[in-house]
Structure formats: C-alpha cells, structure tokens
Design a protein around this motif. Structure first.
Motif, PDB file in Angstrom:
ATOM      1  N   PRO A  55      -5.335   0.478  -6.491  1.00  0.00           N
ATOM      2  CA  PRO A  55      -6.281  -0.293  -7.309  1.00  0.00           C
ATOM      3  C   PRO A  55      -5.581  -1.215  -8.307  1.00  0.00           C
ATOM      4  O   PRO A  55      -6.117  -2.273  -8.644  1.00  0.00           O
ATOM      5  CB  PRO A  55      -7.088   0.790  -8.039  1.00  0.00           C
ATOM      6  CG  PRO A  55      -6.220   1.990  -8.043  1.00  0.00           C
ATOM      7  CD  PRO A  55      -5.441   1.924  -6.777  1.00  0.00           C
ATOM      8  N   THR A  56      -4.379  -0.804  -8.757  1.00  0.00           N
ATOM      9  CA  THR A  56      -3.646  -1.657  -9.700  1.00  0.00           C
ATOM     10  C   THR A  56      -3.208  -2.950  -9.026  1.00  0.00           C
ATOM     11  O   THR A  56      -3.342  -4.049  -9.596  1.00  0.00           O
ATOM     12  CB  THR A  56      -2.419  -0.910 -10.268  1.00  0.00           C
ATOM     13  OG1 THR A  56      -2.853   0.293 -10.903  1.00  0.00           O
ATOM     14  CG2 THR A  56      -1.680  -1.776 -11.273  1.00  0.00           C
ATOM     15  N   ALA A  72      -4.598  -4.259  -6.341  1.00  0.00           N
ATOM     16  CA  ALA A  72      -5.831  -5.012  -6.078  1.00  0.00           C
ATOM     17  C   ALA A  72      -6.304  -5.720  -7.332  1.00  0.00           C
ATOM     18  O   ALA A  72      -6.758  -6.887  -7.285  1.00  0.00           O
ATOM     19  CB  ALA A  72      -6.914  -4.063  -5.563  1.00  0.00           C
ATOM     20  N   MET A  73      -6.180  -5.055  -8.478  1.00  0.00           N
ATOM     21  CA  MET A  73      -6.596  -5.642  -9.752  1.00  0.00           C
ATOM     22  C   MET A  73      -5.718  -6.840 -10.118  1.00  0.00           C
ATOM     23  O   MET A  73      -6.228  -7.896 -10.521  1.00  0.00           O
ATOM     24  CB  MET A  73      -6.492  -4.584 -10.853  1.00  0.00           C
ATOM     25  CG  MET A  73      -6.945  -5.060 -12.228  1.00  0.00           C
ATOM     26  SD  MET A  73      -6.403  -3.907 -13.505  1.00  0.00           S
ATOM     27  CE  MET A  73      -7.162  -2.389 -12.962  1.00  0.00           C
ATOM     28  N   SER A 116      -6.514  -9.755  -7.911  1.00  0.00           N
ATOM     29  CA  SER A 116      -7.823 -10.289  -8.295  1.00  0.00           C
ATOM     30  C   SER A 116      -7.720 -11.132  -9.569  1.00  0.00           C
ATOM     31  O   SER A 116      -8.315 -12.218  -9.657  1.00  0.00           O
ATOM     32  CB  SER A 116      -8.807  -9.137  -8.503  1.00  0.00           C
ATOM     33  OG  SER A 116     -10.061  -9.618  -8.918  1.00  0.00           O
ATOM     34  N   LEU A 142     -11.506  -7.235  -3.188  1.00  0.00           N
ATOM     35  CA  LEU A 142     -10.508  -6.551  -4.020  1.00  0.00           C
ATOM     36  C   LEU A 142     -11.191  -5.683  -5.088  1.00  0.00           C
ATOM     37  O   LEU A 142     -10.705  -4.591  -5.422  1.00  0.00           O
ATOM     38  CB  LEU A 142      -9.587  -7.578  -4.683  1.00  0.00           C
ATOM     39  CG  LEU A 142      -8.624  -8.322  -3.743  1.00  0.00           C
ATOM     40  CD1 LEU A 142      -8.025  -9.527  -4.446  1.00  0.00           C
ATOM     41  CD2 LEU A 142      -7.523  -7.375  -3.251  1.00  0.00           C
ATOM     42  N   ARG A 146     -10.709  -1.725  -5.654  1.00  0.00           N
ATOM     43  CA  ARG A 146     -10.311  -1.225  -6.970  1.00  0.00           C
ATOM     44  C   ARG A 146     -11.283  -0.167  -7.479  1.00  0.00           C
ATOM     45  O   ARG A 146     -10.874   0.923  -7.899  1.00  0.00           O
ATOM     46  CB  ARG A 146     -10.235  -2.377  -7.971  1.00  0.00           C
ATOM     47  CG  ARG A 146      -9.733  -1.965  -9.339  1.00  0.00           C
ATOM     48  CD  ARG A 146      -9.990  -3.032 -10.370  1.00  0.00           C
ATOM     49  NE  ARG A 146     -11.425  -3.160 -10.659  1.00  0.00           N
ATOM     50  CZ  ARG A 146     -11.943  -4.012 -11.527  1.00  0.00           C
ATOM     51  NH1 ARG A 146     -11.154  -4.849 -12.182  1.00  0.00           N
ATOM     52  NH2 ARG A 146     -13.237  -4.056 -11.732  1.00  0.00           N
ATOM     53  N   GLU A 147     -12.572  -0.460  -7.418  1.00  0.00           N
ATOM     54  CA  GLU A 147     -13.573   0.464  -7.937  1.00  0.00           C
ATOM     55  C   GLU A 147     -13.598   1.766  -7.140  1.00  0.00           C
ATOM     56  O   GLU A 147     -13.692   2.856  -7.710  1.00  0.00           O
ATOM     57  CB  GLU A 147     -14.962  -0.188  -7.923  1.00  0.00           C
ATOM     58  CG  GLU A 147     -15.137  -1.330  -8.912  1.00  0.00           C
ATOM     59  CD  GLU A 147     -14.909  -0.903 -10.345  1.00  0.00           C
ATOM     60  OE1 GLU A 147     -15.256   0.246 -10.703  1.00  0.00           O
ATOM     61  OE2 GLU A 147     -14.356  -1.704 -11.114  1.00  0.00           O
ATOM     62  N   THR A 197     -11.174   3.165  -5.252  1.00  0.00           N
ATOM     63  CA  THR A 197      -9.966   3.983  -5.414  1.00  0.00           C
ATOM     64  C   THR A 197      -9.879   4.571  -6.821  1.00  0.00           C
ATOM     65  O   THR A 197      -9.448   5.717  -6.988  1.00  0.00           O
ATOM     66  CB  THR A 197      -8.697   3.167  -5.102  1.00  0.00           C
ATOM     67  OG1 THR A 197      -8.768   1.889  -5.759  1.00  0.00           O
ATOM     68  CG2 THR A 197      -8.529   2.949  -3.615  1.00  0.00           C
ATOM     69  N   PHE A 198     -10.271   3.815  -7.838  1.00  0.00           N
ATOM     70  CA  PHE A 198     -10.281   4.360  -9.204  1.00  0.00           C
ATOM     71  C   PHE A 198     -11.295   5.506  -9.310  1.00  0.00           C
ATOM     72  O   PHE A 198     -11.041   6.524  -9.966  1.00  0.00           O
ATOM     73  CB  PHE A 198     -10.614   3.276 -10.231  1.00  0.00           C
ATOM     74  CG  PHE A 198      -9.395   2.633 -10.838  1.00  0.00           C
ATOM     75  CD1 PHE A 198      -8.324   3.399 -11.280  1.00  0.00           C
ATOM     76  CD2 PHE A 198      -9.319   1.253 -10.979  1.00  0.00           C
ATOM     77  CE1 PHE A 198      -7.202   2.813 -11.847  1.00  0.00           C
ATOM     78  CE2 PHE A 198      -8.195   0.662 -11.541  1.00  0.00           C
ATOM     79  CZ  PHE A 198      -7.138   1.442 -11.966  1.00  0.00           C
ATOM     80  N   GLY A 234      -8.972   1.687 -16.031  1.00  0.00           N
ATOM     81  CA  GLY A 234      -8.879   0.468 -15.216  1.00  0.00           C
ATOM     82  C   GLY A 234      -9.275  -0.764 -16.012  1.00  0.00           C
ATOM     83  O   GLY A 234      -8.614  -1.808 -15.935  1.00  0.00           O
ATOM     84  N   GLU A 269      -6.928  -3.896 -17.003  1.00  0.00           N
ATOM     85  CA  GLU A 269      -7.395  -5.218 -16.589  1.00  0.00           C
ATOM     86  C   GLU A 269      -7.510  -6.161 -17.785  1.00  0.00           C
ATOM     87  O   GLU A 269      -7.033  -7.306 -17.731  1.00  0.00           O
ATOM     88  CB  GLU A 269      -8.754  -5.076 -15.901  1.00  0.00           C
ATOM     89  CG  GLU A 269      -9.327  -6.400 -15.400  1.00  0.00           C
ATOM     90  CD  GLU A 269     -10.695  -6.223 -14.785  1.00  0.00           C
ATOM     91  OE1 GLU A 269     -10.938  -6.817 -13.720  1.00  0.00           O
ATOM     92  OE2 GLU A 269     -11.526  -5.508 -15.380  1.00  0.00           O
TER      93      GLU A 269
END
Length: 578
Positions: free
Chosen positions: A18-19, A21-22, A25, A69, A73-74, A76-77, A132, A136
């Motif tokens: 997720p990191t 992906a973040m 994004s 993405l 992220r959402e 997996t977090f 997250g 972000e």
C-alpha cells in the motif's frame, strides 16, 4: 504506539504494497496542477488546441490509475489492520488466560471486555486508516512545499507562514485530548461493567423490584460518560476552528498575493492555477491534522490500557525445566502450609496427608478457609509458607498444565456455557464418546432429567445454565468433572442444591466407581461427609479436628456439635417415640 508497530512489522509485505501504491498515486496526482497550468497558459491563452486532447487523456489516465491504486492501498491497509487486530486480541486473550485467580478477584468483567473489544477496535481504525492517511499527508505536504517554492518562493513563504502555528496548535490539542480519551476509556469500562452485571443479575433485580434503582445508577454513569465526551468536544472545539481558520488564511494569501504577482507579470495565470492546486495539497493535511491527532490520541489511550494488562507478569507459572507428570497416584501432603490473601492469613500451619484413592472431607464455618485448601493443590493460588506435594513432588516444581490436567474440579460457583448439554460435558473431555457421557450422567444422577428434555443431550441451555434448577446445574457440573476420569477430584460444596436422596445416591455412586480418585469433598451437611476416609474440621484457618465420622462423634467436639444441630429434629422424634 511503538509496541503496536512491532505487530505491524510482522506483515511487511502489507506495509510495502500500500505504501508503494500510495507513493505512485501521489506522484501521479502531482501532475494534475501542472496539467492545469498547461491548459490555462498554452491551450486557453495561446490557443494550442491540439494539446487539449492529450491533456484530457492524461487527466483521465491519472484519475483511473489513482482509482485502481487507491483500491489496492485501502484493501491492503485494511487487511493489515485486521491481521494486527486479530493478533492483538489473540495475545491479549491468551495473556488474560495465563493470569491467576487473584487477578480476577479484583478485576471487573466489563473492563476486560472493553480492552478486548472497543480498545483494540480503536487501534484497528488507526492502523487501517489513520497511519496511511498520516503518511500520505506527510508526503503531500513535503512534495507540495518543494514544488511551491520552485514555482514562486515568495508566494510560498507567504503561504507557509501559518504552518508552524498550526503545528503548535496540533501539539497542544494532542496533549489535552489524550488525557480526555484516557478518562473516557476508564469510564467506559465502568459503564460496561455496570451494564454487564445488571444484565447477568436481571432476575435478582426483578426479584427485589430494584429496576428503578439500577436504571438511576446506569443513568448517573451514562451522564458522567456524556460529560466526559462533552469535555472532549470542548477541547476539539477550542482548537480545530483555529486550525481551519489558519488554513483558510493560506487560501486568502494565495488569492490576494498571487493575483498581485499575476498583475505585475511575476507569474502567469496558469502558474497561479497550478500554485493554487498545490496549496490545496498542502492545506488538506493541515485540515486533517486535528482529526488525525484525535484518532491517534484515542488509540494511544487504548494501547496504554491494553499493554498495562499484557505487562502484568503471571504470578503462577512454570519454573525452568518443570517436572512432567504423565501419571499421578494421588498422594497429597500439606506440610506446615500457611496462606495469605490481601496480607491476611487465611490458612495457618495446615498439615494434611491424603493417601492415593482415599476421600477427604473438609467441614467448617463459612469463611474458615475450606475452599482455600483445595485451591492451593492446583496452584490456583500459591502457598506463602510451607509446601504441598503430589506424589512427593512440590507442586511449585510440577508443570502447571500437567498438574491441572490430572485434576477435576466442581467449584462453588456452578458455571455452564450457553451451549448444548453435550458440549458442556465435552468441556471436561473433548474426545469423550457418547457411551462415556451417558455413563457419567448415570453416576451424577443427571441422566433422568436429561432424558426428560425434548432434545435430550442436544438441549441448548441458557447463559450460565439458566433454564435449569440449581440441582440440575450441579449434577451437570459433577458429570463434567467425572467424565475427565481425573486422578484428583475436588467437589467444593458441589451437592448443596441437591435433595438428601439424590445426594445420597450420587455420593454412593462415587464411592462405588471402579477408578478411585483421590477425592476432596467440601460440604456443610454431615450426610455428604460421613462416609469419607478422613474428615477435617477447620476453623479460623486452622485444623481443629481430624478423624473418621465415628471418632469425631466420640470426641464430642466441633463436628459433634454440627451433627447434633443437623440431626436434632430426628433425635427429638426418637425420644417422643420412646
């Protein structure tokens, strides 16, 4: 929160995915204001309409990519937070299971339920959403600040002048609201305990017509909960509007000074549009800082409560390389045993020797220490002085699991689970056959009433055995203990709710069992103890009499007095007949 991160580290992959992906994004999002700049300066002002299609496709591509993405992220977090929540609940529950009786003597059920449930849910929310969002917003803030200085450093300075003030306010908010959440968490456990006790004891409440009293008590606690939340809201209301005001000031600065720079040709209109877009990326983290502070403070307060329990060292645990007991004969000795509870002696200089397969009965006034004696055998509490041995081994040297697995206990507080009769009996021995269950129920005199039920052994009983009489619950509890076929059997006032005839039959069945367990019977009725191999009479924590039924009657001491008081009516009848 450092200890929470230890749980997070176990799932590094679900932190990395997720990191990444973040970051991708955010990187894509950084192009949007620049595309707006090109759209204004090159397409609208200069008329390069051939670029319009490319810009629209780029914005659409960025939007679709960020959507995909964002989902990754959402998801997996959220998965990460769920795994951490499961691990925390498992570890906390396992640790609670390792704590001794003495811990639960002074701990409310409602408080423990709050820790296992709502407090861990607070942490779940912070990991799944708060961390997250914090990462972000940090990336957005740093990246957007760098880009703003590259566009126009003067305007960037004007825009960022309020940021240190917002940071200081957020720090003050965190300090005050952390104390508030701490108080709310403590009081929530009190509120939960009150509700739990009232619901569990609702029959008692109704029997004494105390509904109004209980409602007023709950309302009082609920009002206190309301007041604590109002205090939290006031703290939030004191600081958050200031943060919001300062964020809006930043927008005003951009519009005012940015407009002047455009008029003076110090920057283009497109650059101002892009600058405004990047400022939005800067302001959003500032607006969220109060909300994030609120969430982190709440989970921090919860984490303190959880780890306060997990930091409690179990008082009763195995020594290094404990003695393993595959088999137990049941030879038990108390050697000058003294036991203190809350710094007050409950037992003083107790000496008992019990031969394998024999039955020992313990009598005495309420509060004399009868239950404490049997609780020391399985190390539910530890002796303060002297020692207890099983087959010659000090119980403190024996593996606790091995020791307790060779014991079966029926306590004063008859507890049955909200499940079928069969499942309650299997709690004693999970691999027991149906034949074993039925045979055990015959011995405990439970078979007849079970077979009278419509669903027999599949009958679902209510919480703590509600729906059954006191005698029926005791017979099921005895059956649950007997099915274990343990080497040591403890019956702590286990027949008090039975009628004399049933008690006689049950005890007769126990004495006639093929396997002779070393048995301890605690009772107040002579009828329950008179056939024991040894009867011990205890008073004020000391053994005052010891012997068989006949020898104690001949002595005409404490036991004889109890016998006379219980059989006085029969003696009077005999005299009248004579």
């Amino acid at each position: 929160m450092k200890r929470i991160l230890e749980y997070v580290k176990k799932y590094k992959l679900f932190v990395i995915i997720p990191t990444v992906a973040m970051i991708i994004s955010i990187a894509l999002d950084m192009f949007n204001p620049h595309l707006i700049q090109i759209l204004i300066d090159d397409v609208i002002k200069k008329g390069h309409y051939n670029m319009l299609k490319t810009i629209i496709m780029a914005i659409a591509g960025i939007t679709i990519s960020r959507t995909i993405l964002g989902y990754i992220r959402e998801f997996t977090f959220d998965y990460l937070s769920s795994r951490v929540s499961i691990d925390l609940k498992r570890d906390l529950f396992s640790h609670i299971q390792s704590l001794p009786f003495s811990y639960f003597d002074n701990m409310n059920t409602g408080e423990l339920m709050s820790r296992v449930d709502s407090d861990i849910d607070n942490i779940w929310g912070t990991i799944g959403f708060g961390i997250g969002l914090f990462v972000e917003n940090s990336i957005y803030f740093i990246t957007a600040s760098i880009i703003l200085f590259s566009i126009n450093w003067k305007l960037a300075l004007f825009t960022l002048v309020t940021m240190p003030i917002i940071g200081f306010i957020a720090y003050k908010l965190e300090k005050e609201i952390d104390k508030s959440f701490d108080a709310i968490s403590d009081h929530t456990s009190v509120l939960n305990t009150t509700a739990q006790e009232n619901i569990a004891g609702v029959r008692l409440v109704k029997a004494f017509a105390r509904e109004k009293h209980e409602i007023l008590k709950f309302v009082k606690l609920n009002n206190k909960n309301y007041e604590l939340n109002i205090i939290k809201t006031k703290i939030w209301g004191k600081y958050y509007p200031v943060i919001e005001f300062l964020c809006n000031i930043s927008i005003l600065v951009v519009v005012t000074f940015g407009g002047l720079f455009v008029i003076k040709d110090n920057m283009t209109l497109g650059e101002l549009g892009a600058f405004n877009g990047y400022v939005g990326m800067l302001i959003f983290p500032m607006r969220m800082i109060g909300w994030l502070t609120n969430m982190i403070a709440q989970s921090s307060a919860s984490a303190k409560k959880i780890f306060k329990i997990m930091d409690i060292e179990p008082e009763i645990k195995d020594k290094e390389n404990p003695i393993r007991l595959p088999n137990v004969n049941g030879n038990i000795k108390f050697n000058n045993v003294s036991f203190k509870y809350n710094n007050e002696y409950i037992l003083k200089n107790i000496n008992i020797e019990v031969k394998p397969g024999s039955t020992v009965a313990i009598m005495g006034p309420t509060g004399s220490g009868k239950s404490s004696i049997v609780n020391l055998i399985g190390r539910y509490y530890d002796v303060d002085e002297g020692s207890i041995t099983v087959d010659g081994y000090n119980v403190k040297d024996i593996c606790v699991k091995d020791l307790r697995s060779k014991m079966a206990v029926v306590s004063q507080d008859t507890f049955l689970f909200s499940d079928t009769i069969k499942e309650n009996l299997l709690f004693g021995k999970e691999n027991a056959t149906m034949n074993e269950i039925e045979e055990t129920c015959k011995i405990s005199c439970a078979e007849e009433f079970i077979n009278s039920l419509e669903d027999k052994y599949e009958t679902v009983i209510g919480e703590r055995g509600l729906g059954l009489s006191g005698g029926q619950k005791q017979r099921l509890s005895i059956a649950r203990a007997l099915i274990r076929n343990a080497d040591i059997l403890i019956l702590d006032d286990a027949t008090s709710a039975l009628d004399m005839e049933t008690e006689y039959t049950l005890l007769k069945n126990l004495y006639e069992r093929t396997k002779k367990s070393t048995t301890f019977i605690i009772a107040h009725r002579i009828s329950a103890v008179k056939n024991a191999d040894k009867i011990i009479f205890i008073e004020d924590g000391r053994i005052v009499e010891e012997g068989t039924h006949e020898s104690l009657l001949a002595r005409k001491g404490k036991y004889y007095d109890v016998y006379c008081s219980q059989f006085k009516d029969f003696q009077d009848i005999e005299k009248e007949v004579v």
